[in-house]
Design a protein around this motif. Structure first.
Motif, PDB file in Angstrom:
ATOM      1  N   GLN A   1       0.825  -1.198   0.000  1.00  0.00           N
ATOM      2  CA  GLN A   1       0.000   0.000   0.000  1.00  0.00           C
ATOM      3  C   GLN A   1       0.867   1.258   0.000  1.00  0.00           C
ATOM      4  OE1 GLN A   1      -3.392   0.031  -0.094  1.00  0.00           O
ATOM      5  NE2 GLN A   1      -3.487  -2.215  -0.091  1.00  0.00           N
ATOM      6  N   ARG A   2       0.417   2.270  -0.729  1.00  0.00           N
ATOM      7  CA  ARG A   2       1.059   3.582  -0.623  1.00  0.00           C
ATOM      8  C   ARG A   2       0.695   4.193   0.729  1.00  0.00           C
ATOM      9  NH1 ARG A   2      -1.185   8.533  -0.662  1.00  0.00           N
ATOM     10  NH2 ARG A   2       0.267  10.276  -0.939  1.00  0.00           N
ATOM     11  N   MET A   3       1.682   4.737   1.414  1.00  0.00           N
ATOM     12  CA  MET A   3       1.441   5.460   2.652  1.00  0.00           C
ATOM     13  C   MET A   3       1.344   6.948   2.358  1.00  0.00           C
ATOM     14  SD  MET A   3       1.122   3.329   5.102  1.00  0.00           S
ATOM     15  CE  MET A   3       1.432   1.575   5.357  1.00  0.00           C
ATOM     16  N   GLY A   4       0.303   7.564   2.871  1.00  0.00           N
ATOM     17  CA  GLY A   4       0.166   9.001   2.743  1.00  0.00           C
ATOM     18  C   GLY A   4       0.724   9.699   3.968  1.00  0.00           C
TER      19      GLY A   4
ATOM     20  N   PRO B   1       5.403   9.681   2.528  1.00  0.00           N
ATOM     21  CA  PRO B   1       6.823   9.477   2.781  1.00  0.00           C
ATOM     22  C   PRO B   1       7.610   8.889   1.613  1.00  0.00           C
ATOM     23  CG  PRO B   1       5.528   7.774   3.848  1.00  0.00           C
ATOM     24  CD  PRO B   1       4.561   8.790   3.348  1.00  0.00           C
ATOM     25  N   ASP B   2       6.935   8.176   0.716  1.00  0.00           N
ATOM     26  CA  ASP B   2       7.628   7.522  -0.384  1.00  0.00           C
ATOM     27  C   ASP B   2       7.236   8.085  -1.751  1.00  0.00           C
ATOM     28  OD1 ASP B   2       8.806   5.831   1.511  1.00  0.00           O
ATOM     29  OD2 ASP B   2       7.167   4.398   1.380  1.00  0.00           O
ATOM     30  N   ASP B   3       6.511   9.188  -1.754  1.00  0.00           N
ATOM     31  CA  ASP B   3       6.155   9.837  -3.013  1.00  0.00           C
ATOM     32  C   ASP B   3       7.397  10.492  -3.626  1.00  0.00           C
ATOM     33  OD1 ASP B   3       3.550   9.071  -2.529  1.00  0.00           O
ATOM     34  OD2 ASP B   3       2.922  11.040  -1.785  1.00  0.00           O
ATOM     35  N   ASP B   4       7.410  10.612  -4.961  1.00  0.00           N
ATOM     36  CA  ASP B   4       8.534  11.250  -5.639  1.00  0.00           C
ATOM     37  C   ASP B   4       8.716  12.692  -5.176  1.00  0.00           C
ATOM     38  OD1 ASP B   4       8.920   8.939  -7.118  1.00  0.00           O
ATOM     39  OD2 ASP B   4       7.903   9.711  -8.914  1.00  0.00           O
ATOM     40  N   VAL B   5       9.959  13.135  -5.108  1.00  0.00           N
ATOM     41  CA  VAL B   5      10.283  14.541  -4.867  1.00  0.00           C
ATOM     42  C   VAL B   5      10.598  15.181  -6.215  1.00  0.00           C
ATOM     43  CG1 VAL B   5      12.082  16.085  -3.991  1.00  0.00           C
ATOM     44  CG2 VAL B   5      11.045  14.390  -2.476  1.00  0.00           C
ATOM     45  N   MET B   6       9.898  16.250  -6.522  1.00  0.00           N
ATOM     46  CA  MET B   6      10.049  16.927  -7.811  1.00  0.00           C
ATOM     47  C   MET B   6      10.888  18.187  -7.645  1.00  0.00           C
ATOM     48  SD  MET B   6       7.026  18.392 -10.306  1.00  0.00           S
ATOM     49  CE  MET B   6       6.480  19.625  -9.103  1.00  0.00           C
ATOM     50  N   LEU B   7      11.963  18.273  -8.394  1.00  0.00           N
ATOM     51  CA  LEU B   7      12.752  19.498  -8.396  1.00  0.00           C
ATOM     52  C   LEU B   7      11.948  20.608  -9.075  1.00  0.00           C
ATOM     53  CD1 LEU B   7      16.241  18.052  -9.402  1.00  0.00           C
ATOM     54  CD2 LEU B   7      15.489  18.764  -7.121  1.00  0.00           C
ATOM     55  N   PRO B   8      11.861  21.784  -8.472  1.00  0.00           N
ATOM     56  CA  PRO B   8      11.070  22.860  -9.087  1.00  0.00           C
ATOM     57  C   PRO B   8      11.727  23.393 -10.357  1.00  0.00           C
ATOM     58  CG  PRO B   8      12.212  23.676  -7.148  1.00  0.00           C
ATOM     59  CD  PRO B   8      12.438  22.191  -7.180  1.00  0.00           C
ATOM     60  N   LYS B   9      10.945  24.071 -11.162  1.00  0.00           N
ATOM     61  CA  LYS B   9      11.459  24.671 -12.389  1.00  0.00           C
ATOM     62  C   LYS B   9      12.596  25.637 -12.055  1.00  0.00           C
ATOM     63  CE  LYS B   9       9.842  27.048 -16.568  1.00  0.00           C
ATOM     64  NZ  LYS B   9       8.661  27.642 -17.246  1.00  0.00           N
ATOM     65  N   GLY B  10      13.726  25.475 -12.717  1.00  0.00           N
ATOM     66  CA  GLY B  10      14.864  26.354 -12.482  1.00  0.00           C
ATOM     67  C   GLY B  10      15.739  25.939 -11.317  1.00  0.00           C
ATOM     68  N   SER B  11      15.454  24.792 -10.706  1.00  0.00           N
ATOM     69  CA  SER B  11      16.225  24.355  -9.547  1.00  0.00           C
ATOM     70  C   SER B  11      17.658  23.983  -9.928  1.00  0.00           C
ATOM     71  CB  SER B  11      15.548  23.141  -8.898  1.00  0.00           C
ATOM     72  OG  SER B  11      16.360  22.591  -7.885  1.00  0.00           O
ATOM     73  N   VAL B  12      18.612  24.473  -9.142  1.00  0.00           N
ATOM     74  CA  VAL B  12      20.015  24.106  -9.338  1.00  0.00           C
ATOM     75  C   VAL B  12      20.673  23.631  -8.046  1.00  0.00           C
ATOM     76  CG1 VAL B  12      20.378  25.608 -11.327  1.00  0.00           C
ATOM     77  CG2 VAL B  12      20.732  26.521  -9.027  1.00  0.00           C
ATOM     78  N   LYS B  13      19.988  23.825  -6.904  1.00  0.00           N
ATOM     79  CA  LYS B  13      20.602  23.485  -5.617  1.00  0.00           C
ATOM     80  C   LYS B  13      19.604  22.773  -4.706  1.00  0.00           C
ATOM     81  CE  LYS B  13      24.153  27.104  -5.712  1.00  0.00           C
ATOM     82  NZ  LYS B  13      24.771  28.240  -4.975  1.00  0.00           N
ATOM     83  N   GLY B  14      19.047  21.666  -5.189  1.00  0.00           N
ATOM     84  CA  GLY B  14      18.151  20.867  -4.369  1.00  0.00           C
ATOM     85  C   GLY B  14      18.920  20.149  -3.273  1.00  0.00           C
ATOM     86  N   ASP B  15      18.356  20.099  -2.068  1.00  0.00           N
ATOM     87  CA  ASP B  15      19.067  19.565  -0.904  1.00  0.00           C
ATOM     88  C   ASP B  15      18.135  18.724  -0.043  1.00  0.00           C
ATOM     89  OD1 ASP B  15      21.158  19.145   0.884  1.00  0.00           O
ATOM     90  OD2 ASP B  15      21.606  21.278   1.145  1.00  0.00           O
ATOM     91  N   TRP B  16      18.723  17.990   0.882  1.00  0.00           N
ATOM     92  CA  TRP B  16      18.001  17.065   1.764  1.00  0.00           C
ATOM     93  C   TRP B  16      18.230  17.459   3.220  1.00  0.00           C
ATOM     94  CZ3 TRP B  16      22.079  15.566  -1.502  1.00  0.00           C
ATOM     95  CH2 TRP B  16      23.307  15.435  -0.879  1.00  0.00           C
TER      96      TRP B  16
END
Length: 284
Positions: free
Chosen positions: A61-64, A108-123
């Motif tokens: 099951q997908r967890m929300g 918790p397991d959904d894809d993380v989408m980089l926003p338009k123009g993103s160059v420095k995505g971090d965790w």
């Protein structure tokens, strides 16, 4: 208890994880897991249930997000001294407070989408605190009584948006998909001490962050008390409490998120998340 919401986005059902790690359906008992189900009395009723009497949910099951009806999504910055050092910023004298947009919250397991123009995505692995009852000007001594439970959070960030575009941090913190929460809401009775929780984050199987909540500058109790002096915390509000060192921004050379990266995020007793990084795509 470990409370969950499972199913397709927008159609999640309430459930709990039993002692054997199996998912049980709560939909015949409660409509959902939201503000009305987070107070001590409501949680006590759920605690009296015998999990083996609840329907077993079979299959993957997908967890929300484990709680719905979140009114405020509040974050604390630079709450670990070694993270402040790697960011090149002074250790704060009182909690640094910012908000993440409610629209960034996801499972918790959904894809993380980089926003338009993103160059420095971090965790950023962080301990999430879910408020159970209204808190206004509460003392530090009493603050944890206002907590319903805890969860894992990944405070996904876009550092250029956050630090190089002027204004507050918020616009680098609230992009769509930047707020994975879960997989579970673990009620506070199961967490003896929120300041003794090991935490970690991997990217593509490589350990990036290793920390423990005992090294927080400001404890969970201090944070809840502090926030309640400036705003009324309501049932269902979520507070994330800062990250240990090991973020992309602090690496030499820096190594930001890119398409195809996989983040795995965990905290002892609170479960594990996994997100794949995907490129920007306009919503339908």
């Amino acid at each position: 208890m470990k409370l969950v919401r499972y199913g397709k986005p927008g159609k999640e059902k309430p459930g709990l994880i039993d002692a054997d790690g199996k998912l049980r359906d709560l939909s015949k008992v409660i409509k959902d897991i939201g503000p009305e189900q987070l107070n001590d009395a409501a949680l006590a009723k759920l605690r009296k249930l015998k999990p083996t009497n609840l329907p077993l949910v079979r299959g993957t099951q997908r967890m929300g997000c484990p709680v719905t009806g979140i009114g405020k999504f509040i974050a604390i910055g630079l709450n670990y001294s070694d993270h402040a050092k790697e960011a090149g910023m002074p250790i704060p004298k009182e909690p640094i407070v910012f908000t993440k947009a409610i629209s960034c919250i996801q499972g918790p397991d959904d894809d993380v989408m980089l926003p338009k123009g993103s160059v420095k995505g971090d965790w950023e692995v962080e301990l999430g605190v879910i408020i159970g009852k209204q808190a206004r000007h509460v003392s530090q001594k009493a603050a944890l009584d206002y907590v319903a439970g805890y969860c894992v959070s990944n405070d996904v960030s876009e550092r250029e948006f956050q630090l190089e575009r002027g204004g507050q941090w918020d616009k680098g913190k609230g992009c769509d998909t930047f707020g994975p929460l879960g997989p579970w809401l673990v009620t506070r009775d199961e967490i003896e001490n929120p300041q003794r929780l090991a935490m970690w984050l991997d990217v593509n199987g490589e350990r990036m962050q290793t920390g423990n909540t005992r090294t927080m500058i400001f404890s969970v109790a201090k944070i809840v008390s502090h926030l309640s002096q400036y705003m009324t915390l309501m049932p269902g509000d979520v507070v994330i409490t800062g990250t240990p060192p090991g973020v992309a921004m602090g690496m030499k050379p820096q190594r930001f998120l890119k398409k195809g990266d996989v983040m795995t995020v965990g905290i002892d007793g609170l479960g594990e998340q996994r997100q794949k990084v995907v490129p920007f795509k306009l919503a339908k």
